[in-house]
Design a protein around this motif. Structure first.
Motif, PDB file in Angstrom:
ATOM      1  N   ILE A 193      40.529  39.502  33.254  1.00 55.03           N
ATOM      2  CA  ILE A 193      41.002  40.882  33.372  1.00 55.03           C
ATOM      3  C   ILE A 193      41.993  41.200  32.247  1.00 55.03           C
ATOM      4  CG2 ILE A 193      42.451  42.400  34.787  1.00 55.03           C
ATOM      5  CD1 ILE A 193      41.117  41.072  37.259  1.00 55.03           C
ATOM      6  N   LYS A 194      42.890  40.269  31.980  1.00 58.32           N
ATOM      7  CA  LYS A 194      43.870  40.487  30.906  1.00 58.32           C
ATOM      8  C   LYS A 194      43.180  40.624  29.549  1.00 58.32           C
ATOM      9  CE  LYS A 194      47.557  37.989  33.329  1.00 58.32           C
ATOM     10  NZ  LYS A 194      48.353  36.738  33.379  1.00 58.32           N
ATOM     11  N   GLU A 195      42.150  39.813  29.318  1.00 57.68           N
ATOM     12  CA  GLU A 195      41.401  39.908  28.067  1.00 57.68           C
ATOM     13  C   GLU A 195      40.715  41.270  27.941  1.00 57.68           C
ATOM     14  OE1 GLU A 195      38.667  36.688  27.801  1.00 57.68           O
ATOM     15  OE2 GLU A 195      40.219  35.133  27.846  1.00 57.68           O
ATOM     16  N   LEU A 196      40.156  41.742  29.047  1.00 56.98           N
ATOM     17  CA  LEU A 196      39.487  43.044  29.027  1.00 56.98           C
ATOM     18  C   LEU A 196      40.495  44.170  28.851  1.00 56.98           C
ATOM     19  CD1 LEU A 196      36.889  42.357  31.851  1.00 56.98           C
ATOM     20  CD2 LEU A 196      36.333  42.958  29.495  1.00 56.98           C
ATOM     21  N   TRP A 197      41.646  44.054  29.490  1.00 56.04           N
ATOM     22  CA  TRP A 197      42.692  45.057  29.287  1.00 56.04           C
ATOM     23  C   TRP A 197      43.065  45.138  27.817  1.00 56.04           C
ATOM     24  CZ3 TRP A 197      46.454  43.621  33.896  1.00 56.04           C
ATOM     25  CH2 TRP A 197      46.008  44.259  35.061  1.00 56.04           C
ATOM     26  N   LEU A 198      43.215  43.968  27.206  1.00 60.48           N
ATOM     27  CA  LEU A 198      43.585  43.923  25.790  1.00 60.48           C
ATOM     28  C   LEU A 198      42.490  44.532  24.932  1.00 60.48           C
ATOM     29  CD1 LEU A 198      45.638  42.930  23.679  1.00 60.48           C
ATOM     30  CD2 LEU A 198      44.385  40.757  23.618  1.00 60.48           C
ATOM     31  N   SER A 199      41.254  44.163  25.222  1.00 56.32           N
ATOM     32  CA  SER A 199      40.121  44.675  24.452  1.00 56.32           C
ATOM     33  C   SER A 199      39.982  46.186  24.577  1.00 56.32           C
ATOM     34  CB  SER A 199      38.826  44.000  24.926  1.00 56.32           C
ATOM     35  OG  SER A 199      37.692  44.587  24.329  1.00 56.32           O
ATOM     36  N   MET A 200      40.322  46.714  25.770  1.00 57.89           N
ATOM     37  CA  MET A 200      40.146  48.139  26.027  1.00 57.89           C
ATOM     38  C   MET A 200      41.418  48.949  25.778  1.00 57.89           C
ATOM     39  SD  MET A 200      37.917  47.576  29.501  1.00 57.89           S
ATOM     40  CE  MET A 200      37.727  49.302  29.945  1.00 57.89           C
ATOM     41  N   GLU A 201      42.428  48.305  25.193  1.00 52.60           N
ATOM     42  CA  GLU A 201      43.674  48.990  24.840  1.00 52.60           C
ATOM     43  C   GLU A 201      44.333  49.633  26.063  1.00 52.60           C
ATOM     44  OE1 GLU A 201      45.062  49.036  21.904  1.00 52.60           O
ATOM     45  OE2 GLU A 201      43.510  48.384  20.516  1.00 52.60           O
ATOM     46  N   GLN A 228      36.622  39.941  41.342  1.00 49.48           N
ATOM     47  CA  GLN A 228      35.265  39.955  40.782  1.00 49.48           C
ATOM     48  C   GLN A 228      34.753  41.380  40.611  1.00 49.48           C
ATOM     49  OE1 GLN A 228      33.292  37.165  43.603  1.00 49.48           O
ATOM     50  NE2 GLN A 228      32.650  36.061  41.779  1.00 49.48           N
ATOM     51  N   ASP A 229      34.972  42.216  41.622  1.00 43.85           N
ATOM     52  CA  ASP A 229      34.528  43.611  41.544  1.00 43.85           C
ATOM     53  C   ASP A 229      35.231  44.338  40.399  1.00 43.85           C
ATOM     54  OD1 ASP A 229      32.906  43.194  43.719  1.00 43.85           O
ATOM     55  OD2 ASP A 229      34.276  44.101  45.174  1.00 43.85           O
ATOM     56  N   TYR A 230      36.521  44.054  40.241  1.00 46.18           N
ATOM     57  CA  TYR A 230      37.285  44.722  39.183  1.00 46.18           C
ATOM     58  C   TYR A 230      36.831  44.249  37.806  1.00 46.18           C
ATOM     59  CZ  TYR A 230      41.358  46.755  36.827  1.00 46.18           C
ATOM     60  OH  TYR A 230      42.184  47.485  36.017  1.00 46.18           O
ATOM     61  N   GLU A 236      31.721  46.940  32.710  1.00 42.59           N
ATOM     62  CA  GLU A 236      30.844  48.112  32.581  1.00 42.59           C
ATOM     63  C   GLU A 236      31.515  49.185  31.728  1.00 42.59           C
ATOM     64  OE1 GLU A 236      28.565  51.387  35.445  1.00 42.59           O
ATOM     65  OE2 GLU A 236      29.640  49.694  36.331  1.00 42.59           O
ATOM     66  N   GLN A 237      32.800  49.431  31.993  1.00 41.89           N
ATOM     67  CA  GLN A 237      33.533  50.414  31.200  1.00 41.89           C
ATOM     68  C   GLN A 237      33.643  49.969  29.745  1.00 41.89           C
ATOM     69  OE1 GLN A 237      37.335  51.091  33.022  1.00 41.89           O
ATOM     70  NE2 GLN A 237      36.469  51.808  34.960  1.00 41.89           N
ATOM     71  N   ASN A 238      33.904  48.680  29.563  1.00 36.05           N
ATOM     72  CA  ASN A 238      34.073  48.147  28.213  1.00 36.05           C
ATOM     73  C   ASN A 238      32.796  48.295  27.387  1.00 36.05           C
ATOM     74  OD1 ASN A 238      35.634  46.695  26.196  1.00 36.05           O
ATOM     75  ND2 ASN A 238      34.276  44.967  26.591  1.00 36.05           N
TER      76      ASN A 238
END
Length: 360
Positions: A193-201, A228-230, A236-238
Motif C-alpha cells: 500500500i505504501k509503495e502504491l501511495w508513493l507511486s500515485m503521489e 487486500q481489497d484496498y 486498479e486506480q494506479n
C-alpha cells in the motif's frame, strides 16, 4: 409346430417381465395357417423387444461402470454388484439371459442409478473446482514452492473421495498456516500500500480514510481482507492513472531541466568551452524546454480533464493536479519577471555609473 413357439413366448414374457398375452396363452382347437402366422409374428416382435432391451441394458451398464471407475466408487449394494458382474460378462445365467433381468422396471432402476452417478460426478467436480479456487490463491499468498504444488497435483487426480479428502486436508493446512503468518501477511500488504501511495503521489489527506486499518494491531482475517481489497482498489486506480502520472513525472523532469538550462545560458563563458558536442547538446536541451515542455503541458492538462470527468478530482500530494501545474508555471513566470526586472535595474545602475565616470 405351435407348441415350441408357445414355449418360447412364455420364456420371453418371463424375461421381459410381461404378463402373457391372452391371445396366445391357449393354442386353440383349430390350427390354421393364420394362427401359426400370428404366433410367428408375435414371437418375432418379442425377440426384437428382447434384443432392444439387451442393447439398452449393456449400454447403461457400461456407462454406469465407467462412472464407477471415474468416481473410484466402491461397489457394495446388490444392484451395483449385479451391474458390475454383468459388465464383466459374469452376470449372465445362460449366455442370453441375465440375472438383472430385462424388465422395464430394472431398466428404469438402471437409468436412475446412472442419473444418480452423473449427479455425483457433477457435485464432486464442483467441489474440486471450489477447492481449487481456494487452494490456488493460498499457495500464491503463502508462496508455496512450485515443486510442492506440482507434487500435490500429480498425487491427487481424478474424482475419487480420496482426492476430495486430500484437498480438504490441504485447504485446512493452508488456512492454519495463513493464521500463523497473519501478522507478516498484513505487514506485507501495508508495504505494498505504501509503495502504491508513493507511486500515485498520494497526500496525507488521501491516506486518512485507511489510516485506522494501517495502525490496527488486531491481526485477523477481517483486517487482512480489508488490506487486500484496498490493495486491489489501489492497483486498479494506479493502472488508470499511470499514463497521466508518467506524463506528470516527465513534466517535472522537463520543468527542472528548464531551470538548469536557463541558469546555463546566463554563463557566457560556456561559449568558450572546448567540450565536444557541448553546443549541440545545449540546442537539443533548448528544444526540449521551449517546444516539448509546452506541448507536454497541453497534453497533460487534457488528459487530467478527461480523467476528472470520469473519475473525479485527480490529486497530487493532496492537491489538484491542474493546480500544481498552474502554480508551478505561475511561479516560473513570476521568477522570470523578477529576473528580468533585476537585469533592467542592473543595466540602469551600470548606465548611471558609466555616465557619472564619463563626466568626471
Amino acid at each position: 409346430q405351435i407348441e415350441p413357439m408357445q414355449d418360447s413366448l412364455f420364456q420371453l414374457w418371463r424375461e421381459l417381465g410381461q404378463e402373457p398375452d391372452e391371445e396366445f396363452v391357449e393354442i386353440g382347437d383349430q390350427i390354421t395357417a393364420e394362427r401359426i402366422e400370428a404366433f410367428e409374428v408375435h414371437l418375432v416382435v418379442l425377440k426384437q423387444e428382447k434384443n432392444n432391451r439387451v442393447h439398452t441394458l449393456k449400454d447403461i451398464c457400461n456407462k454406469i461402470c465407467a462412472l464407477f471407475d471415474e468416481l473410484e466408487y466402491e461397489v457394495t449394494t446388490p444392484l451395483d454388484v449385479e451391474i458390475s458382474l454383468y459388465h464383466r460378462g459374469e452376470g449372465e445365467t445362460d449366455g442370453e439371459s441375465t440375472r438383472l433381468g430385462l424388465s422395464n422396471e430394472i431398466i428404469q432402476q438402471l437409468n436412475q442409478r446412472h442419473k444418480d452417478l452423473l449427479d455425483e460426478k457433477i457435485s464432486r467436480t464442483e467441489r474440486l473446482k471450489q477447492f481449487g479456487s481456494q487452494i490456488q490463491p493460498l499457495w500464491e499468498l503463502l508462496q508455496v514452492d512450485t515443486s510442492e504444488r506440482h507434487k500435490f497435483f500429480v498425487e491427487n487426480t481424478g474424482l475419487g473421495m480420496k482426492v476430495i479428502e486430500k484437498c480438504e486436508l490441504e485447504l485446512e493446512r493452508l488456512e492454519n498456516l495463513k493464521k500463523e503468518k497473519m501478522q507478516d501477511l498484513v505487514e506485507g500488504a501495508r508495504d505494498m500500500i505504501k509503495e502504491l501511495w508513493l507511486s500515485m503521489e498520494y497526500g496525507e489527506s488521501q491516506k486518512e480514510d485507511f489510516a485506522p486499518y494501517m495502525n490496527s494491531v488486531v491481526y485477523d482475517d477481517e483486517l487482512f481482507a480489508r488490506h487486500q481489497d484496498y490493495v486491489a482498489e489501489l492497483k486498479e486506480q494506479n493502472e488508470i492513472l499511470q499514463p497521466i502520472l508518467d506524463k506528470f513525472t516527465k513534466y517535472i523532469s522537463l520543468y527542472n531541466e528548464r531551470e538548469e538550462y536557463e541558469k546555463k545560458i546566463q554563463d557566457s563563458s560556456r561559449l568558450l568551452s572546448r567540450k565536444r558536442g557541448g553546443l549541440r547538446e545545449e540546442e537539443l536541451q533548448r528544444k526540449r524546454v521551449t517546444i516539448k515542455l509546452p506541448n507536454l503541458i497541453e497534453r497533460l492538462k487534457k488528459d487530467v480533464a478527461i480523467y476528472q470527468d470520469e473519475h473525479g478530482p485527480l490529486l497530487i500530494q493532496g492537491r489538484l493536479c491542474l493546480e500544481v501545474i498552474d502554480d508551478k508555471e505561475e511561479d516560473y513566470k513570476e521568477r522570470k519577471k523578477a529576473e528580468k526586472e533585476r537585469k533592467r535595474q542592473q543595466r540602469a545602475k551600470e548606465n548611471t555609473l558609466y555616465r557619472s565616470n564619463k563626466i568626471h
